[in-house]
Design a protein around this motif. Structure first.
Motif: not given
Ligand code: ASP
Length: 416
Positions: A269-271, A308, A348-349, A351-353, A382, A385-386, A389
């Motif tokens: 879950a982290s780009s 996101t 890109g970590v 939960g930030v979205g 998450d 969607r990552t 992304n």
């Molecule tokens: N976790 C997503 C990412 O790293 C960002 C997010 O939507 O929280 O791409």
């Protein structure tokens, strides 16, 4: 349990919260002790502390991350045409993504009939004219914008400030490095808050189901379904369509080659954490030239978040429906604009979205508390969607590489 990853802990908290809320508390919700001390007491307290901690991060995160994002666009100048093409491509695909999301959520109506009780009583504002929305993006006092949480104004200021840093080049290098360090600290704080997420998720989900019972299941499932569907449509129609029409490439081969990176993105879950794998996969399996990939992919992992944006679009419409609010055309345009910009500011970590979602909600007057409702089911979204992304970053890299003659089509087509 100590060795479990955060994802597992959050998912377990989600299931336990669901069971505890639905099976244990819901039948007892008429009991004054349970209602006042457990549901309205402990669970409400833990949930509120978690939500407040997240809200606390919004303004600093947006200000610093967007400034740093705009400041790092400085490297683009060096790359001239490729840089401009990449940024335009990223912004355009994000706007398409969020439009798909809003349209689907409006058609599927996942939140209609949910009837969320709004803690912060919503007072319907008269929608301002579009011209005012645009003119008001420039804050007359940036500090007032920060204090009032006027997000579009904060973004506008951050973009201008970052652009000025870029324009100054060497002279402003210290400011840029300083802000990058502050950004690190803010992200660290977000990580620390995420460490208490399992407790927050447990409390929020248990409280929601204890008060709403089985009626909360359907809308939340419909919300998740809408997000999944929008992600799927974007990946299949937008990305594959672009690969076929612009790149004249075989879309299935793209997905076959790129799937290892998508799986890593899904599980972390982290780009940002996936970036090394994304780079390697794009170069070794997709045939993207190193010089191009090493520019487009890190930039994409920082500013391009189509998945996101999709979650934010669906969540905004879902919550508006759940609170019984009508969104106007100006609201929709604001959501598209804010979520596209939020995508630049989303790190890109994990939960930030979701934190950046509050910025979109504030902008159209939806109670930020609504995030508490969807937070419980966010982890799995998450992860998905990552994966989308980073796929957006890779599609862009392939198309740019092809148009610049830096693409190894044989490698792309080779059997792996
Ligand atoms: N976790 C997503 C990412 O790293 C960002 C997010 O939507 O929280 O791409």
């Amino acid at each position: 349990m100590k060795n479990w990853g955060l994802t597992t802990k959050i998912l377990v908290a989600l299931v336990l919260g669901l069971i505890f809320g639905l099976v244990v508390l819901y039948p007892l919700s008429g009991n004054a002790f349970v209602a006042d001390y457990i549901i309205g007491g402990i669970l409400a307290l833990v949930g509120k502390i978690f939500v407040n901690s997240i809200k606390m991060m919004v303004v600093p995160l947006v200000l610093v991350s967007i400034t740093v994002g705009a400041a790092s666009i400085g490297d683009i100048k060096k790359l001239g045409r490729i840089g401009t093409k990449t940024v335009l491509f990223y912004l355009l695909t994000t706007a398409v993504a969020i439009t798909i999301a809003i349209t689907l959520a409006t058609v599927i109506k996942p939140g209609v009939g949910f009837n969320l009780p709004s803690d912060a009583a919503y007072v319907a504002k008269e929608a301002p004219a579009l011209i005012d929305v645009i003119a008001n993006m420039i804050p007359t006092n940036p500090f007032a914008a920060l204090t009032n949480g006027a997000m579009l104004q904060v973004i506008a200021f951050a973009l201008l400030f970052g652009t000025a840093i870029t324009a100054l080049g060497e002279k402003a290098i210290k400011v840029r490095e300083g802000l990058e360090a502050v950004n690190e600290v803010i992200l660290k704080l977000v990580m620390m808050i995420m460490a208490i997420a399992p407790y927050g998720v447990f409390a929020l989900i248990a409280k929601t189901f204890a008060s709403l019972g089985y009626s909360a299941m359907k809308p939340l499932a419909a919300y998740m379904f809408t997000v999944f569907l929008a992600l799927f449509i974007h990946a299949i129609i937008t990305y594959q369509g672009m690969l076929v029409t612009i790149g004249k490439l075989h879309p299935f081969k793209f997905f076959r080659n790129f799937s290892p990176a998508m799986l890593v993105a899904f599980s972390t879950a982290s780009s940002s954490s996936t970036l090394p794998v994304t780079l390697e996969t794009a170069e070794e399996r997709l045939g993207v030239d190193k010089n191009i990939g090493s520019f487009t992919l890190p930039l994409g992992a920082t500013i391009n978040m189509d998945g996101t944006a999709i979650m934010q679009g669906v969540a905004t419409v879902f919550l508006a429906q759940a609170y019984g609010m009508e969104l106007t055309l100006v609201n929709f345009l604001t959501v598209i604009l804010t979520a596209t910009l939020a995508s630049i500011g989303t790190a890109g970590v994990p939960g930030v979205g979701l934190i950046m979602l509050s910025m979109v909600l504030v902008q159209v007057g939806i109670p930020v508390e609504g995030i508490a409702i969807i937070m419980g089911v966010d982890r799995i979204l998450d992860m998905t969607r990552t994966a989308v992304n980073i796929t957006g970053d890779a599609v862009c890299s392939v198309l740019i590489a092809k148009s610049e003659g830096g693409f190894d089509e044989e490698l792309f087509n080779a059997k792996k």
